[in-house]
Write a protein that holds these residues in place. Structure first.
Motif, PDB file in Angstrom:
ATOM      1  N   PHE A   1       0.857  -1.180   0.000  1.00  0.00           N
ATOM      2  CA  PHE A   1       0.000   0.000   0.000  1.00  0.00           C
ATOM      3  C   PHE A   1       0.894   1.231   0.000  1.00  0.00           C
ATOM      4  O   PHE A   1       1.928   1.262   0.662  1.00  0.00           O
ATOM      5  CB  PHE A   1      -0.907   0.028   1.237  1.00  0.00           C
ATOM      6  CG  PHE A   1      -1.741  -1.210   1.383  1.00  0.00           C
ATOM      7  CD1 PHE A   1      -2.969  -1.325   0.749  1.00  0.00           C
ATOM      8  CD2 PHE A   1      -1.285  -2.290   2.129  1.00  0.00           C
ATOM      9  CE1 PHE A   1      -3.721  -2.476   0.860  1.00  0.00           C
ATOM     10  CE2 PHE A   1      -2.037  -3.444   2.262  1.00  0.00           C
ATOM     11  CZ  PHE A   1      -3.260  -3.542   1.619  1.00  0.00           C
ATOM     12  N   THR A   2       0.500   2.244  -0.741  1.00  0.00           N
ATOM     13  CA  THR A   2       1.248   3.494  -0.778  1.00  0.00           C
ATOM     14  C   THR A   2       0.302   4.660  -0.551  1.00  0.00           C
ATOM     15  O   THR A   2      -0.905   4.559  -0.802  1.00  0.00           O
ATOM     16  CB  THR A   2       1.976   3.682  -2.117  1.00  0.00           C
ATOM     17  OG1 THR A   2       1.024   3.694  -3.186  1.00  0.00           O
ATOM     18  CG2 THR A   2       2.992   2.563  -2.351  1.00  0.00           C
ATOM     19  N   TRP A   3       0.865   5.784  -0.074  1.00  0.00           N
ATOM     20  CA  TRP A   3       0.086   6.996   0.134  1.00  0.00           C
ATOM     21  C   TRP A   3       1.022   8.195   0.062  1.00  0.00           C
ATOM     22  O   TRP A   3       2.248   8.046   0.186  1.00  0.00           O
ATOM     23  CB  TRP A   3      -0.637   6.952   1.483  1.00  0.00           C
ATOM     24  CG  TRP A   3       0.236   6.697   2.690  1.00  0.00           C
ATOM     25  CD1 TRP A   3       0.934   7.624   3.423  1.00  0.00           C
ATOM     26  CD2 TRP A   3       0.503   5.422   3.308  1.00  0.00           C
ATOM     27  NE1 TRP A   3       1.600   7.019   4.461  1.00  0.00           N
ATOM     28  CE2 TRP A   3       1.355   5.671   4.419  1.00  0.00           C
ATOM     29  CE3 TRP A   3       0.097   4.114   3.049  1.00  0.00           C
ATOM     30  CZ2 TRP A   3       1.813   4.649   5.255  1.00  0.00           C
ATOM     31  CZ3 TRP A   3       0.554   3.097   3.879  1.00  0.00           C
ATOM     32  CH2 TRP A   3       1.400   3.369   4.969  1.00  0.00           C
ATOM     33  N   PRO A   4       0.479   9.391  -0.160  1.00  0.00           N
ATOM     34  CA  PRO A   4       1.325  10.582  -0.163  1.00  0.00           C
ATOM     35  C   PRO A   4       2.030  10.741   1.180  1.00  0.00           C
ATOM     36  O   PRO A   4       1.487  10.359   2.224  1.00  0.00           O
ATOM     37  CB  PRO A   4       0.334  11.728  -0.411  1.00  0.00           C
ATOM     38  CG  PRO A   4      -0.846  11.068  -1.042  1.00  0.00           C
ATOM     39  CD  PRO A   4      -0.926   9.695  -0.454  1.00  0.00           C
ATOM     40  N   ALA A   5       3.234  11.282   1.153  1.00  0.00           N
ATOM     41  CA  ALA A   5       4.020  11.436   2.379  1.00  0.00           C
ATOM     42  C   ALA A   5       3.184  12.086   3.478  1.00  0.00           C
ATOM     43  O   ALA A   5       2.646  13.181   3.306  1.00  0.00           O
ATOM     44  CB  ALA A   5       5.264  12.270   2.103  1.00  0.00           C
ATOM     45  N   THR A   6       3.069  11.375   4.607  1.00  0.00           N
ATOM     46  CA  THR A   6       2.201  11.802   5.700  1.00  0.00           C
ATOM     47  C   THR A   6       2.900  11.546   7.023  1.00  0.00           C
ATOM     48  O   THR A   6       3.385  10.441   7.267  1.00  0.00           O
ATOM     49  CB  THR A   6       0.873  11.022   5.684  1.00  0.00           C
ATOM     50  OG1 THR A   6       0.249  11.165   4.406  1.00  0.00           O
ATOM     51  CG2 THR A   6      -0.066  11.520   6.765  1.00  0.00           C
ATOM     52  N   PRO A   7       2.965  12.537   7.922  1.00  0.00           N
ATOM     53  CA  PRO A   7       3.592  12.308   9.225  1.00  0.00           C
ATOM     54  C   PRO A   7       2.819  11.261  10.026  1.00  0.00           C
ATOM     55  O   PRO A   7       1.590  11.285  10.089  1.00  0.00           O
ATOM     56  CB  PRO A   7       3.510  13.675   9.914  1.00  0.00           C
ATOM     57  CG  PRO A   7       3.308  14.663   8.811  1.00  0.00           C
ATOM     58  CD  PRO A   7       2.524  13.936   7.767  1.00  0.00           C
ATOM     59  N   ALA A   8       3.539  10.333  10.620  1.00  0.00           N
ATOM     60  CA  ALA A   8       2.917   9.310  11.459  1.00  0.00           C
ATOM     61  C   ALA A   8       3.968   8.734  12.392  1.00  0.00           C
ATOM     62  O   ALA A   8       5.142   8.639  12.052  1.00  0.00           O
ATOM     63  CB  ALA A   8       2.297   8.206  10.625  1.00  0.00           C
ATOM     64  N   ARG A   9       3.519   8.327  13.550  1.00  0.00           N
ATOM     65  CA  ARG A   9       4.352   7.553  14.475  1.00  0.00           C
ATOM     66  C   ARG A   9       3.785   6.148  14.660  1.00  0.00           C
ATOM     67  O   ARG A   9       4.530   5.194  14.827  1.00  0.00           O
ATOM     68  CB  ARG A   9       4.441   8.260  15.831  1.00  0.00           C
ATOM     69  CG  ARG A   9       5.136   7.419  16.888  1.00  0.00           C
ATOM     70  CD  ARG A   9       5.369   8.159  18.179  1.00  0.00           C
ATOM     71  NE  ARG A   9       5.861   7.240  19.217  1.00  0.00           N
ATOM     72  CZ  ARG A   9       6.293   7.605  20.406  1.00  0.00           C
ATOM     73  NH1 ARG A   9       6.307   8.900  20.735  1.00  0.00           N
ATOM     74  NH2 ARG A   9       6.713   6.701  21.276  1.00  0.00           N
TER      75      ARG A   9
END
Length: 205
Positions: A158-166
């Motif tokens: 799965f891919t997605w636009p660069a998104t901040p996550a911890r």
């Protein structure tokens, strides 16, 4: 048109593909199984870089009667990173697919509405035999849409636009038997933690 302000971070961006890493290999990454998951005393086996089918005996697992419920594993990256994708492996030793799946990312770990949902197949009342045509007597109101792709040695990417996550949380229901076996999850993103980024402007979402 009176005005438009554009917000961002001063300096170069992290879009260089050479900076993309498997974030679960960085120091300080931990894993926690949700309610109902038997982590076999080693939840980190979910990110041990090995997903051979015979590891189902040591991988986190749960038993579910149908596709109306699911269980989850949460990966804590230890800091906030710009995430761009993940690959998930369940047991693939024979032809099977798993229902009631979901993947979401969060900066807080609350998963109470603040998270970004990457995909979700949804719940249903029964379960489908393989191949997933859902014409078996046990299917209830389940359809192929309640299932992710057939499991394979390549995993489900799965891919997605660069998104901040911890925090990266993956839910799954049962496969072609009552069990769910969480073999492995890789999380991809940029190697530099973004924990020290300034907060977004008011009203930004």
């Amino acid at each position: 048109f009176m005005e438009m302000d554009v917000y961002g971070y001063v300096g170069s961006t992290q879009t260089d593909e050479s900076n993309v890493v498997n974030l679960v290999q960085l120091p300080g990454v931990t894993v926690v199984g949700g309610p109902g998951v038997n982590d076999r005393g080693n939840p980190e086996s979910f990110i041990d870089m090995s997903h051979q089918p015979d590891e189902w005996t040591t991988s986190p697992t749960a038993d579910l009667p149908d596709c109306s419920t699911n269980v989850f594993m949460t990966v804590d990256l230890g800091a906030i990173y710009e995430t761009i994708g993940a690959t998930i492996w369940h047991y693939y030793g024979n032809d099977r697919a798993y229902c009631n799946q979901k993947l979401a990312i969060s900066t807080t770990g609350l998963f109470a509405g603040e998270e970004r949902v990457i995909f979700e197949t949804g719940a249903c009342s029964g379960w489908c035999t393989y191949p997933i045509t859902c014409t078996n007597a046990e299917a209830g109101d389940c359809t192929p849409a309640n299932y992710e792709d057939t499991e394979s040695p390549d995993g489900n990417p799965f891919t997605w636009p660069a998104t901040p996550a911890r925090y990266v949380r993956h839910w799954s229901g049962r496969g072609q038997n009552a069990g769910i076996h969480f073999l492995e999850m890789d999380v991809y993103g940029y190697a530099s933690a973004t924990s020290n980024m300034p907060p977004a402007p008011p009203g930004w979402s």
